[in-house]
Design an enzyme around this catalytic site. Structure first.
Site, PDB file in Angstrom:
ATOM      1  N   ILE A  82       0.843  -1.198   0.000  1.00  0.00           N
ATOM      2  CA  ILE A  82       0.000   0.000   0.000  1.00  0.00           C
ATOM      3  C   ILE A  82       0.880   1.250   0.000  1.00  0.00           C
ATOM      4  CG2 ILE A  82      -1.810   1.247   1.243  1.00  0.00           C
ATOM      5  CD1 ILE A  82      -2.310  -1.606   2.637  1.00  0.00           C
ATOM      6  N   LYS A  83       0.678   2.097  -1.017  1.00  0.00           N
ATOM      7  CA  LYS A  83       1.494   3.308  -1.154  1.00  0.00           C
ATOM      8  C   LYS A  83       0.731   4.493  -0.552  1.00  0.00           C
ATOM      9  CE  LYS A  83       4.747   4.716  -4.767  1.00  0.00           C
ATOM     10  NZ  LYS A  83       4.921   4.909  -6.224  1.00  0.00           N
TER      11      LYS A  83
END
Ligand code: G3P
Length: 217
Positions: A82-83
């Site tokens: 997850i960025k």
């Protein structure tokens, strides 16, 4: 050093995957928009082609919504990373998602202090943007060196993911500075193999081999 490919173009990823050089993939909202594809669909397709971490970025800016989006992205595949943008809310969301057991990549990092905060928030990866600092006449490589020193001083486990790489020199200098990962545009990755003396030497070998009249098979 791990090589991630910085693109959402599935055909480019498929073409490079057999080289064994693709340890992961990074995308961002601009790369997704450029692909013209449905976000979740293209991330799922990339996750099926590449075993390593595939960064998919949230688009919310408030921590609670970021956490919700992050959890939804994590459901796409086990190798989704997850960025999150390097903002206060992004760090709050990072801590919550790391506590959930998810991999996180804190992005849009432009200072050593930001990178220090990301490590304290438990980020799996930090993405300092070398090229965009260079664009402003600021030495992007200096940031990689500063982060390496700080992370080593306190034995932070956050991995330095050199990003916004524009040249083969950025790759070399990031490796010399001790970055753990470089996320490289496909074209730059292919250019890494290039050297005029290699081309010249191969041409000479094949010319001399031709004179022998032999074939291996
Ligand atoms: O991973 C970040 C990268 O996609 C940004 O690159 O060239 O837009 O600064 P660039």
């Amino acid at each position: 050093m791990k090589f991630f490919i910085d693109t959402a173009e599935i055909d480019e990823i498929r073409a490079l995957a057999p080289s064994g050089l693709v340890d992961g993939v990074t995308t961002n909202p601009s790369l997704i928009a450029k692909s013209g594809r449905d976000f979740k669909e293209v991330v799922a397709e990339i996750c099926a082609v590449v075993e390593g971490p595939v960064s998919a970025e949230v688009t919310a800016i408030e921590s609670k919504a970021m956490i919700k989006e992050g959890r939804a992205l994590a459901k796409i595949a086990d190798n989704v990373c997850i960025k999150l943008p390097l903002t206060f809310d992004g760090l709050v969301a990072c801590r919550a998602l790391v506590d959930d057991g998810h991999q996180t990549n804190v992005t849009l990092c432009f200072s050593a202090n930001q990178a220090l905060l990301a490590a304290k928030a438990g980020a799996t990866y930090i993405s300092p943007f070398i090229g965009r600092l260079d664009d402003m006449g600021i030495d992007g490589m200096e940031l990689i060196e500063e982060i390496r020193t700080i992370y080593d001083n306190y034995m932070f486990e956050t991995q330095i993911l050199a990003a916004s790489i524009r040249t083969v020199n950025h790759v070399k200098l990031s490796a010399l500075a001790g970055a753990d990962v470089a996320t490289i545009p496909p074209a730059t990755l292919k250019t890494l193999t290039k050297h005029p003396l290699t081309d010249k030497g191969l041409e000479a070998f094949l010319k001399d081999w031709e004179k022998t009249g032999q074939s291996i098979l």
